[in-house]
Write a protein that holds these residues in place. Sequence first.
Motif, mmCIF file in Angstrom:
data_model
loop_
_atom_site.group_PDB
_atom_site.id
_atom_site.type_symbol
_atom_site.label_atom_id
_atom_site.label_comp_id
_atom_site.label_asym_id
_atom_site.label_seq_id
_atom_site.Cartn_x
_atom_site.Cartn_y
_atom_site.Cartn_z
ATOM 1 N N HIS A 135 58.367 -15.303 -25.380
ATOM 2 C CA HIS A 135 58.827 -16.579 -24.289
ATOM 3 C C HIS A 135 58.803 -15.554 -22.749
ATOM 4 O O HIS A 135 58.277 -16.378 -21.734
ATOM 5 C CB HIS A 135 60.257 -17.032 -24.655
ATOM 6 C CG HIS A 135 60.700 -17.937 -23.347
ATOM 7 N ND1 HIS A 135 60.277 -19.233 -23.253
ATOM 8 C CD2 HIS A 135 61.790 -17.650 -22.480
ATOM 9 C CE1 HIS A 135 60.978 -19.393 -22.089
ATOM 10 N NE2 HIS A 135 61.997 -18.691 -21.820
ATOM 11 N N ILE A 136 59.289 -14.736 -22.894
ATOM 12 C CA ILE A 136 59.264 -13.774 -21.629
ATOM 13 C C ILE A 136 57.789 -13.537 -21.123
ATOM 14 O O ILE A 136 57.658 -13.458 -19.892
ATOM 15 C CB ILE A 136 60.244 -12.629 -21.752
ATOM 16 C CG1 ILE A 136 61.726 -13.241 -22.001
ATOM 17 C CG2 ILE A 136 59.814 -11.720 -20.610
ATOM 18 C CD1 ILE A 136 62.657 -12.056 -21.933
ATOM 19 N N LEU A 137 57.035 -12.982 -22.172
ATOM 20 C CA LEU A 137 55.814 -12.605 -21.850
ATOM 21 C C LEU A 137 54.836 -13.649 -21.035
ATOM 22 O O LEU A 137 54.216 -13.617 -20.165
ATOM 23 C CB LEU A 137 54.931 -12.017 -23.001
ATOM 24 C CG LEU A 137 53.645 -11.685 -23.133
ATOM 25 C CD1 LEU A 137 53.448 -10.264 -22.304
ATOM 26 C CD2 LEU A 137 52.987 -11.535 -24.432
ATOM 27 N N ASP A 138 55.007 -14.907 -21.767
ATOM 28 C CA ASP A 138 54.405 -16.071 -21.184
ATOM 29 C C ASP A 138 54.673 -16.424 -19.876
ATOM 30 O O ASP A 138 53.761 -16.988 -18.983
ATOM 31 C CB ASP A 138 54.887 -17.082 -22.004
ATOM 32 C CG ASP A 138 54.003 -18.603 -21.893
ATOM 33 O OD1 ASP A 138 53.035 -18.373 -21.943
ATOM 34 O OD2 ASP A 138 54.658 -19.511 -21.467
ATOM 35 N N GLY A 139 55.972 -16.094 -19.305
ATOM 36 C CA GLY A 139 56.143 -16.317 -17.797
ATOM 37 C C GLY A 139 55.617 -15.426 -16.998
ATOM 38 O O GLY A 139 55.423 -15.731 -15.805
ATOM 39 N N SER A 140 54.947 -14.484 -17.399
ATOM 40 C CA SER A 140 54.311 -13.441 -16.756
ATOM 41 C C SER A 140 52.620 -13.477 -16.836
ATOM 42 O O SER A 140 52.058 -12.787 -16.157
ATOM 43 C CB SER A 140 54.581 -11.985 -16.894
ATOM 44 O OG SER A 140 55.648 -11.649 -16.533
ATOM 45 N N LEU A 141 52.193 -14.476 -17.869
ATOM 46 C CA LEU A 141 50.766 -14.617 -17.891
ATOM 47 C C LEU A 141 50.315 -15.868 -16.831
ATOM 48 O O LEU A 141 50.214 -16.896 -17.216
ATOM 49 C CB LEU A 141 50.506 -15.393 -19.364
ATOM 50 C CG LEU A 141 50.660 -14.111 -20.461
ATOM 51 C CD1 LEU A 141 50.848 -14.681 -21.780
ATOM 52 C CD2 LEU A 141 49.811 -12.976 -20.204
ATOM 53 N N TYR A 142 50.204 -15.314 -15.807
ATOM 54 C CA TYR A 142 50.039 -16.214 -14.407
ATOM 55 C C TYR A 142 48.593 -16.826 -14.665
ATOM 56 O O TYR A 142 48.346 -18.115 -14.111
ATOM 57 C CB TYR A 142 50.165 -15.403 -13.158
ATOM 58 C CG TYR A 142 51.480 -14.525 -12.988
ATOM 59 C CD1 TYR A 142 52.556 -15.122 -13.263
ATOM 60 C CD2 TYR A 142 51.465 -13.323 -12.404
ATOM 61 C CE1 TYR A 142 53.887 -14.415 -13.222
ATOM 62 C CE2 TYR A 142 52.748 -12.580 -12.329
ATOM 63 C CZ TYR A 142 53.958 -13.083 -12.687
ATOM 64 O OH TYR A 142 55.051 -12.380 -12.549
ATOM 65 N N ALA A 143 47.628 -16.111 -14.930
ATOM 66 C CA ALA A 143 46.273 -16.772 -14.949
ATOM 67 C C ALA A 143 46.412 -17.873 -16.136
ATOM 68 O O ALA A 143 45.776 -19.175 -15.914
ATOM 69 C CB ALA A 143 45.122 -15.700 -15.168
ATOM 70 N N ARG A 144 47.015 -17.465 -17.239
ATOM 71 C CA ARG A 144 47.050 -18.752 -18.381
ATOM 72 C C ARG A 144 47.855 -19.920 -17.655
ATOM 73 O O ARG A 144 47.525 -21.233 -18.020
ATOM 74 C CB ARG A 144 47.763 -18.287 -19.503
ATOM 75 C CG ARG A 144 47.798 -19.211 -20.488
ATOM 76 C CD ARG A 144 48.675 -18.609 -21.700
ATOM 77 N NE ARG A 144 47.849 -17.472 -22.443
ATOM 78 C CZ ARG A 144 48.348 -16.839 -23.619
ATOM 79 N NH1 ARG A 144 49.554 -17.207 -23.973
ATOM 80 N NH2 ARG A 144 47.909 -15.870 -23.840
ATOM 81 N N GLN A 145 48.903 -19.684 -16.928
ATOM 82 C CA GLN A 145 49.622 -20.729 -16.235
ATOM 83 C C GLN A 145 48.840 -21.568 -15.373
ATOM 84 O O GLN A 145 48.708 -22.827 -15.417
ATOM 85 C CB GLN A 145 51.047 -20.228 -15.844
ATOM 86 C CG GLN A 145 51.809 -19.571 -16.424
ATOM 87 C CD GLN A 145 52.287 -20.118 -17.876
ATOM 88 O OE1 GLN A 145 52.505 -21.504 -17.594
ATOM 89 N NE2 GLN A 145 52.804 -19.455 -18.857
ATOM 90 N N LEU A 146 48.046 -20.868 -14.501
ATOM 91 C CA LEU A 146 47.256 -21.467 -13.523
ATOM 92 C C LEU A 146 45.964 -22.453 -14.196
ATOM 93 O O LEU A 146 45.781 -23.404 -13.758
ATOM 94 C CB LEU A 146 46.615 -20.618 -12.659
ATOM 95 C CG LEU A 146 47.362 -20.080 -11.520
ATOM 96 C CD1 LEU A 146 46.576 -18.951 -10.715
ATOM 97 C CD2 LEU A 146 47.721 -21.196 -10.733
ATOM 98 N N ASP A 147 45.658 -21.871 -15.381
ATOM 99 C CA ASP A 147 44.422 -22.532 -16.219
ATOM 100 C C ASP A 147 44.936 -23.991 -16.370
ATOM 101 O O ASP A 147 44.292 -24.934 -16.242
ATOM 102 C CB ASP A 147 44.103 -21.776 -17.449
ATOM 103 C CG ASP A 147 43.513 -20.532 -17.360
ATOM 104 O OD1 ASP A 147 42.920 -20.540 -16.180
ATOM 105 O OD2 ASP A 147 43.507 -19.971 -18.291
ATOM 106 N N ALA A 148 46.259 -24.036 -16.799
ATOM 107 C CA ALA A 148 46.878 -25.600 -17.309
ATOM 108 C C ALA A 148 46.965 -26.242 -16.039
ATOM 109 O O ALA A 148 46.683 -27.552 -16.217
ATOM 110 C CB ALA A 148 48.306 -25.409 -17.834
ATOM 111 N N TYR A 149 46.962 -25.851 -14.660
ATOM 112 C CA TYR A 149 47.208 -26.571 -13.704
ATOM 113 C C TYR A 149 45.741 -26.866 -13.252
ATOM 114 O O TYR A 149 45.618 -28.076 -12.645
ATOM 115 C CB TYR A 149 48.009 -26.236 -12.572
ATOM 116 C CG TYR A 149 49.440 -26.032 -12.680
ATOM 117 C CD1 TYR A 149 50.363 -27.403 -12.165
ATOM 118 C CD2 TYR A 149 50.405 -25.145 -13.525
ATOM 119 C CE1 TYR A 149 51.676 -27.467 -12.523
ATOM 120 C CE2 TYR A 149 51.548 -25.513 -13.643
ATOM 121 C CZ TYR A 149 52.308 -26.588 -13.192
ATOM 122 O OH TYR A 149 53.864 -27.069 -13.506
ATOM 123 N N LEU A 150 44.998 -25.989 -13.293
ATOM 124 C CA LEU A 150 43.560 -26.472 -12.735
ATOM 125 C C LEU A 150 42.817 -27.300 -13.584
ATOM 126 O O LEU A 150 41.873 -27.879 -13.163
ATOM 127 C CB LEU A 150 42.779 -24.993 -12.562
ATOM 128 C CG LEU A 150 43.354 -24.017 -11.370
ATOM 129 C CD1 LEU A 150 42.571 -22.494 -11.843
ATOM 130 C CD2 LEU A 150 43.301 -24.543 -10.257
#
Length: 278
Positions: A135-150
């Motif tokens: 869960h904590i690692l996921d919060g730092s996977l910024y590119a993965r988070q941006l993928d979802a928004y893009l």
Amino acid sequence: MAQIFLPHFIIIGAMKSGTTTLYRYLDEHPGIDMSRDKETDFFVAEKGWKRGLAWYSNQFSGDSPLRGEASPNYTKARDFPGVPGRMADTCPDVRLIYILRDPVVRAESQFRHSVLIGDLPPTLEEFPDSHEYAHILDGSLYARQLDAYLEHFDRKAILVLDFKDLVAAPQALMDRVHSHIGAPARIVGAMRFTNDSAMLSRVPAPILRFAQSPTGRIIGGLVSRGMRDRIRGVLLRGKARQSPPFPEELRARLRADLAEDTARLREMTGQAFADWSV
């Protein structure tokens, strides 16, 4: 039928990267109406979404030309999937702000936060293989988070910021924020943190857990922000709790687990993030 107020911009994260400071700066702007609750979590299915659009609209007074909110849970796709799609369906023209911090430092800060509020035991023996580590690692996977928004938003709708610039040059950073959301330029004062670990460590853990529970959030919503700040000030009299030292071997594992995603983030944004540790 009552008028529905929706945000013109949303701070989507990242947790422990200055979102509270951004919220406070924007809340002080006379032309901006920030949500009553700093973290509405409206677009999270397991949290605010079930409260309905009327509840979300009531987070805003409607008295200012621009409205905004800040919920770092919006960039925790592993545990809260579907947020960008709900956001795009509800307010497709919304402007997004994503403020980032050295991903290893951010993860460490979230770990300390979780220990201080009692969500994690003060031991690291089981942590590396736990759900909480993922869960904590996921919060730092910024590119993965941006993928979802893009998948739902144009890249130009998303302003990506670096926490170090908020610390070093808050006026310049806020000038970029104001321009991105279409707000008149405004001189900002000295930066002040309102949600750092040193403060949280002095608030009793049971009170912190209650404040973040569904009942606590409902009660908190009935109290003004000023009153909540005064109550928090009264609570800051307890003995500070300590989180355990973060071992270098675990820090090294975080760097390894975050290296590929961070490299891709640099390619996606064209930003160097030169002082990051990964």
